[in-house]
Design a protein around this motif. Structure first.
Motif, PDB file in Angstrom:
ATOM      1  N   PRO A  15       0.843  -1.199   0.000  1.00 47.05           N
ATOM      2  CA  PRO A  15       0.000   0.000   0.000  1.00 47.05           C
ATOM      3  C   PRO A  15       0.874   1.243   0.000  1.00 47.05           C
ATOM      4  CG  PRO A  15       0.005  -1.023   2.170  1.00 47.05           C
ATOM      5  CD  PRO A  15       0.725  -1.967   1.249  1.00 47.05           C
ATOM      6  N   THR A  16       0.404   2.289  -0.632  1.00 43.78           N
ATOM      7  CA  THR A  16       1.200   3.511  -0.683  1.00 43.78           C
ATOM      8  C   THR A  16       1.230   4.234   0.653  1.00 43.78           C
ATOM      9  OG1 THR A  16      -0.704   4.796  -1.454  1.00 43.78           O
ATOM     10  CG2 THR A  16       0.749   3.837  -3.137  1.00 43.78           C
ATOM     11  N   LYS A  17       0.266   3.907   1.548  1.00 44.46           N
ATOM     12  CA  LYS A  17       0.191   4.589   2.836  1.00 44.46           C
ATOM     13  C   LYS A  17      -0.150   3.584   3.944  1.00 44.46           C
ATOM     14  CE  LYS A  17      -1.755   8.663   3.004  1.00 44.46           C
ATOM     15  NZ  LYS A  17      -2.723   9.778   2.874  1.00 44.46           N
ATOM     16  N   ALA A  18       0.220   3.956   5.154  1.00 44.00           N
ATOM     17  CA  ALA A  18      -0.090   3.117   6.308  1.00 44.00           C
ATOM     18  C   ALA A  18      -1.567   3.181   6.682  1.00 44.00           C
ATOM     19  CB  ALA A  18       0.757   3.545   7.510  1.00 44.00           C
ATOM     20  N   ARG A  19      -2.247   4.240   6.239  1.00 43.59           N
ATOM     21  CA  ARG A  19      -3.683   4.393   6.488  1.00 43.59           C
ATOM     22  C   ARG A  19      -4.228   5.367   5.454  1.00 43.59           C
ATOM     23  NH1 ARG A  19      -1.889   7.591  11.661  1.00 43.59           N
ATOM     24  NH2 ARG A  19      -1.586   9.643  10.754  1.00 43.59           N
ATOM     25  N   TYR A  20      -5.535   5.249   5.204  1.00 45.26           N
ATOM     26  CA  TYR A  20      -6.199   6.105   4.230  1.00 45.26           C
ATOM     27  C   TYR A  20      -7.439   6.716   4.862  1.00 45.26           C
ATOM     28  CZ  TYR A  20      -3.323   3.587   0.834  1.00 45.26           C
ATOM     29  OH  TYR A  20      -2.277   3.046   0.143  1.00 45.26           O
ATOM     30  N   ALA A  21      -7.768   7.917   4.437  1.00 35.54           N
ATOM     31  CA  ALA A  21      -9.037   8.527   4.831  1.00 35.54           C
ATOM     32  C   ALA A  21     -10.141   7.970   3.948  1.00 35.54           C
ATOM     33  CB  ALA A  21      -8.968  10.044   4.704  1.00 35.54           C
ATOM     34  N   ALA A  22     -11.360   8.040   4.454  1.00 38.33           N
ATOM     35  CA  ALA A  22     -12.484   7.450   3.728  1.00 38.33           C
ATOM     36  C   ALA A  22     -12.786   8.178   2.423  1.00 38.33           C
ATOM     37  CB  ALA A  22     -13.729   7.423   4.620  1.00 38.33           C
ATOM     38  N   ASP A  23     -12.306   9.404   2.249  1.00 41.51           N
ATOM     39  CA  ASP A  23     -12.604  10.146   1.020  1.00 41.51           C
ATOM     40  C   ASP A  23     -11.431  10.181   0.057  1.00 41.51           C
ATOM     41  OD1 ASP A  23     -10.894  11.758   2.444  1.00 41.51           O
ATOM     42  OD2 ASP A  23     -12.120  13.579   2.271  1.00 41.51           O
ATOM     43  N   PRO A  64     -15.236   2.438   2.365  1.00 42.20           N
ATOM     44  CA  PRO A  64     -15.735   2.872   3.674  1.00 42.20           C
ATOM     45  C   PRO A  64     -14.717   2.556   4.767  1.00 42.20           C
ATOM     46  CG  PRO A  64     -17.389   1.584   2.495  1.00 42.20           C
ATOM     47  CD  PRO A  64     -16.108   1.435   1.741  1.00 42.20           C
ATOM     48  N   GLU A  65     -14.878   3.181   5.906  1.00 42.98           N
ATOM     49  CA  GLU A  65     -13.971   2.932   7.025  1.00 42.98           C
ATOM     50  C   GLU A  65     -13.934   1.452   7.370  1.00 42.98           C
ATOM     51  OE1 GLU A  65     -13.293   5.988  10.245  1.00 42.98           O
ATOM     52  OE2 GLU A  65     -15.374   6.424   9.743  1.00 42.98           O
ATOM     53  N   GLY A  66     -12.746   0.961   7.674  1.00 39.68           N
ATOM     54  CA  GLY A  66     -12.594  -0.436   8.065  1.00 39.68           C
ATOM     55  C   GLY A  66     -11.268  -0.988   7.601  1.00 39.68           C
ATOM     56  N   GLY A  67     -11.017  -2.254   7.934  1.00 37.61           N
ATOM     57  CA  GLY A  67      -9.819  -2.947   7.498  1.00 37.61           C
ATOM     58  C   GLY A  67     -10.139  -3.864   6.332  1.00 37.61           C
ATOM     59  N   TYR A  68      -9.201  -3.955   5.382  1.00 35.34           N
ATOM     60  CA  TYR A  68      -9.426  -4.723   4.153  1.00 35.34           C
ATOM     61  C   TYR A  68      -8.197  -5.561   3.839  1.00 35.34           C
ATOM     62  CZ  TYR A  68     -13.270  -1.444   3.473  1.00 35.34           C
ATOM     63  OH  TYR A  68     -14.421  -0.696   3.649  1.00 35.34           O
ATOM     64  N   GLY A  69      -8.443  -6.781   3.390  1.00 35.24           N
ATOM     65  CA  GLY A  69      -7.382  -7.608   2.849  1.00 35.24           C
ATOM     66  C   GLY A  69      -7.355  -7.480   1.342  1.00 35.24           C
ATOM     67  N   PRO A  95      -0.013 -16.725  -1.463  1.00 35.93           N
ATOM     68  CA  PRO A  95      -0.214 -15.739  -2.526  1.00 35.93           C
ATOM     69  C   PRO A  95       0.205 -14.354  -2.069  1.00 35.93           C
ATOM     70  CG  PRO A  95      -2.282 -16.275  -1.465  1.00 35.93           C
ATOM     71  CD  PRO A  95      -1.267 -17.235  -0.913  1.00 35.93           C
ATOM     72  N   LEU A  96       0.435 -13.493  -3.036  1.00 37.11           N
ATOM     73  CA  LEU A  96       0.743 -12.111  -2.701  1.00 37.11           C
ATOM     74  C   LEU A  96      -0.451 -11.488  -2.009  1.00 37.11           C
ATOM     75  CD1 LEU A  96       2.520 -10.774  -5.900  1.00 37.11           C
ATOM     76  CD2 LEU A  96       3.547 -11.634  -3.793  1.00 37.11           C
ATOM     77  N   ARG A  97      -0.191 -10.836  -0.890  1.00 36.15           N
ATOM     78  CA  ARG A  97      -1.283 -10.187  -0.193  1.00 36.15           C
ATOM     79  C   ARG A  97      -0.760  -9.011   0.610  1.00 36.15           C
ATOM     80  NH1 ARG A  97      -2.101 -15.304   3.901  1.00 36.15           N
ATOM     81  NH2 ARG A  97      -1.213 -14.415   5.793  1.00 36.15           N
ATOM     82  N   THR A  98      -1.662  -8.123   0.893  1.00 34.74           N
ATOM     83  CA  THR A  98      -1.392  -7.010   1.782  1.00 34.74           C
ATOM     84  C   THR A  98      -2.717  -6.636   2.428  1.00 34.74           C
ATOM     85  OG1 THR A  98      -0.376  -4.811   1.969  1.00 34.74           O
ATOM     86  CG2 THR A  98      -1.711  -5.221   0.001  1.00 34.74           C
ATOM     87  N   ALA A  99      -2.739  -5.524   3.111  1.00 30.60           N
ATOM     88  CA  ALA A  99      -3.960  -5.046   3.751  1.00 30.60           C
ATOM     89  C   ALA A  99      -3.948  -3.532   3.720  1.00 30.60           C
ATOM     90  CB  ALA A  99      -4.070  -5.554   5.192  1.00 30.60           C
ATOM     91  N   VAL A 100      -5.119  -2.946   3.899  1.00 30.40           N
ATOM     92  CA  VAL A 100      -5.225  -1.493   4.009  1.00 30.40           C
ATOM     93  C   VAL A 100      -6.216  -1.171   5.126  1.00 30.40           C
ATOM     94  CG1 VAL A 100      -4.642  -1.033   1.600  1.00 30.40           C
ATOM     95  CG2 VAL A 100      -7.029  -1.366   2.236  1.00 30.40           C
ATOM     96  N   LEU A 101      -5.967  -0.065   5.779  1.00 32.78           N
ATOM     97  CA  LEU A 101      -6.871   0.419   6.814  1.00 32.78           C
ATOM     98  C   LEU A 101      -7.396   1.782   6.406  1.00 32.78           C
ATOM     99  CD1 LEU A 101      -8.046  -0.258   9.640  1.00 32.78           C
ATOM    100  CD2 LEU A 101      -6.253   1.188  10.594  1.00 32.78           C
ATOM    101  N   VAL A 102      -8.712   1.926   6.414  1.00 31.66           N
ATOM    102  CA  VAL A 102      -9.366   3.183   6.049  1.00 31.66           C
ATOM    103  C   VAL A 102     -10.018   3.748   7.304  1.00 31.66           C
ATOM    104  CG1 VAL A 102     -11.116   4.258   4.593  1.00 31.66           C
ATOM    105  CG2 VAL A 102      -9.784   2.317   3.720  1.00 31.66           C
ATOM    106  N   THR A 103      -9.668   4.970   7.654  1.00 33.73           N
ATOM    107  CA  THR A 103     -10.215   5.561   8.874  1.00 33.73           C
ATOM    108  C   THR A 103     -10.217   7.077   8.775  1.00 33.73           C
ATOM    109  OG1 THR A 103      -9.933   5.746  11.282  1.00 33.73           O
ATOM    110  CG2 THR A 103      -7.928   5.521   9.973  1.00 33.73           C
ATOM    111  N   ASP A 104     -11.231   7.681   9.336  1.00 31.70           N
ATOM    112  CA  ASP A 104     -11.261   9.132   9.481  1.00 31.70           C
ATOM    113  C   ASP A 104     -10.882   9.553  10.899  1.00 31.70           C
ATOM    114  OD1 ASP A 104     -11.898   9.850   6.868  1.00 31.70           O
ATOM    115  OD2 ASP A 104     -14.044   9.541   7.182  1.00 31.70           O
ATOM    116  N   ALA A 108      -7.114   6.915  16.430  1.00 33.86           N
ATOM    117  CA  ALA A 108      -7.896   5.929  17.173  1.00 33.86           C
ATOM    118  C   ALA A 108      -7.171   4.593  17.272  1.00 33.86           C
ATOM    119  CB  ALA A 108      -9.260   5.732  16.524  1.00 33.86           C
ATOM    120  N   ARG A 109      -6.148   4.395  16.452  1.00 28.80           N
ATOM    121  CA  ARG A 109      -5.323   3.192  16.490  1.00 28.80           C
ATOM    122  C   ARG A 109      -3.864   3.618  16.543  1.00 28.80           C
ATOM    123  NH1 ARG A 109      -9.973   1.705  16.913  1.00 28.80           N
ATOM    124  NH2 ARG A 109     -10.997   0.056  15.683  1.00 28.80           N
TER     125      ARG A 109
END
Length: 556
Positions: A15-23, A64-69, A95-104, A108-109
């Motif tokens: 992922p390009t960032k450690a966290r993303y905003a919902a927008d 939307p806000e949340g964690g994604y694989g 398999p190749l995998r990563t995750a992303v976290l979306v939060t406003d 909070a984490r």
């Protein structure tokens, strides 16, 4: 025609960032020659697929806000067709995998890393890659300052109090690059330490022992009362200057765990629990927007500072907190006192200095399973691929590839299942659901007992309510001689085929999803069969830790 001797880059997702905003769009960098599609899952449900062909950045759109694989499903005839299928491959063939976290709510984490060197030739890109890979939303810049009581007095380049060369240009580069990657650079600062050259100016604020001598750390730091107004004004001004000049996002505010009580030069008694809180209030007043983290050394004084104006409850653990159960107890107390703040435990895995990597990796896996399942994270990984083995972070340990692969899997798992693992409202309901009196829900194994406590030779079983879902944590302690978190451990033993049995809530069968950080990494359904008033579900083989999610109302 000559060919290049440079091997092609190994396929990777980052992922390009450690966290993303919902927008904002979620972007995943694809490294290596891959062709197929990226599948995006949220708590076991496929929510998006995006095609991918070759290297570059793939736009997953907004989420939307949340964690994604995020997993690559390769084309059957593409150059990456051997990358693997999804569910049952061994970790090294996964398999190749990563995750992303979306939060406003970015604070909070807290998934925390570290940096401990600042030479002019620092590999900043490697640090940022690790922060992206492990979703580290904050990185402690350890011992970056000129002196403890004079943070910026060394000029553009200097040697710190212990002789390490520091380039402030590198500190700036780190702060800026981490900010671009969605991570906060937090400068280290001790709350009450004064070096030899500055001591004469602060001796009037000394904290004294019973013999009248000042409290010191070794032979190079003297300790002053952190509640002294002139000291607070001085250090807050230094911190403000560091924000202006270096672009730091906040500060890691350290203490050394002593003294608890002392006496001032004029005979006034000092209660350090009160003084620390006073200091935190002063820093917050001077830095209202910065991210602040205070070190409660060995749980002192968490009860007095957890709800102070800071952004996390951070605890560095030492004996007597040596077992998995003691880690769990520390986290439980911190969550209760922290008013919803994230909890971070500095549990240094000294075991990497004394044991083979495989045994140390299993110790780390059990430590992470304990902390993550209780709603906390661990400060362990940092630099461009190192782990902490010592409280002086400069003595970090270069991680083996197996260790880095494990951390990648487990931190992905943490981010993907964020809503189930780190929710402040999660409540431990084990005692209300399991056992002969309750007869509501339990897991059994033919070759090992389950236990509500962390007992060697058992499967440590806990039940947590998260917004009406029952989340069962199964930590495998079978085959272990002890439950020390910083000691070598053997591979997990086999308790046999597990069965989840639960009382039905109505006519519908419950749904059961299971995930394992060392398996596919995502929640997958298991069959559920009726058994009168009960229902039963066979569980997959248990490795180190399994996450079982039960919806008693069934499919909705």
């Amino acid at each position: 025609m000559p060919t290049s001797s440079v091997p092609p880059a190994a396929p990777d997702l980052l992922p390009t960032k450690a966290r993303y905003a919902a927008d904002e769009p979620v972007l995943v960098e694809v490294r290596g020659d891959v062709t197929g599609e990226l599948q995006v899952h949220h708590l076991g449900e496929l929510v998006r697929t995006v095609p991918v062909a070759g290297v570059g950045v793939v736009d997953l759109g907004t989420l939307p806000e949340g964690g994604y694989g995020v997993r690559l499903v390769p084309s059957s005839n593409g150059p990456d067709a051997s990358v693997g299928s999804d569910a049952t491959d061994a970790p090294e063939a996964a398999p190749l995998r990563t995750a992303v976290l979306v939060t406003d709510r970015p604070r909070a984490r807290m998934r925390y890393g570290f940096v401990a060197s600042y030479g002019q030739d620092k590999d900043v890109a490697g640090v940022v890659d690790l922060a992206r890979r492990l979703h580290l939303d904050a990185v402690q810049l350890y011992d970056w300052a000129y002196r403890h009581a004079d943070l910026l007095g060394g000029g553009p380049e200097y040697q710190d109090a212990l002789g390490q060369t520091i380039s402030l240009a590198t500190v700036r580069r780190l702060a800026a690059a981490l900010a671009d990657a969605g991570s906060d650079a937090l400068g280290y600062a001790a709350v009450y330490a004064v070096g030899r050259d500055e001591w004469a100016s602060w001796a009037h604020r000394a904290m004294l022992r019973t013999d009248g001598e000042p409290w010191t750390l070794g032979d190079f730091l003297w300790l002053v009362d952190p509640a002294a107004r002139d000291w607070q004004e001085h250090l807050v001004a230094d911190l403000q200057g560091a924000v202006r000049e270096l672009g730091l996002a906040g500060f890691h505010l350290d203490q050394y765990g002593f003294p608890r009580r002392a006496q001032l030069v004029d005979g006034t008694p000092v209660d350090l629990a009160r003084s620390f809180r006073s200091f935190l209030e002063a820093v917050r007043a001077g830095l209202p927007e910065q991210r602040l983290v205070f070190n409660n050394v060995n749980d002192f004084p968490t009860w007095a500072t957890a709800d102070a104006p800071q952004d996390a409850v951070y605890i560095e653990v030492w004996p007597p907190h040596t077992t998995l159960a003691s880690l769990a107890e520390v986290v439980t107390r911190a969550r209760a006192a922290g008013a919803g703040r994230p909890v971070v435990i500095a549990a240094y895995q000294h075991v990497y200095s004394t044991a083979p990597a495989a045994q140390a990796d299993q110790a780390t896996a059990l430590t992470m399973a304990t902390l993550f399942s209780h709603g906390a994270t661990q400060l362990l990984a940092g630099e461009s691929g190192h782990v902490l083995v010592d409280p002086y972070y400069v003595r970090h340990h270069a991680a083996e590839p197996s260790t880095l692969a494990q951390l990648h899997r487990w931190y992905d798992f943490l981010a993907e299942h964020d809503e189930l693992l780190l929710a402040p409202q999660a409540a431990d309901v084990t005692g209300a659901w399991v056992g002969a009196y309750n007869e509501a829900l339990d897991v059994t194994y033919p070759e090992a007992p389950t236990s509500s406590d962390a007992v060697a030779g058992t499967v440590w079983r806990r039940v947590v309510d998260v917004d009406g879902r029952l989340v069962i944590h199964l930590v495998n302690l079978v085959g272990q001689a002890d439950t020390e978190w910083d000691a070598p451990h053997q591979p997990p033993g086999d308790p046999g085929a597990g069965v989840l049995r639960m009382r039905r809530a109505g006519s519908a069968l419950p749904t059961v999803l299971v995930a394992d950080p060392d398996g596919s990494g995502r929640l997958e359904p298991v069959p559920v069969v009726p058994d009168g008033e009960y229902a039963a579900a066979p569980l997959p083989p248990l490795a180190t830790w399994q996450l079982v999610v039960v919806d008693l109302d069934g499919a909705r």
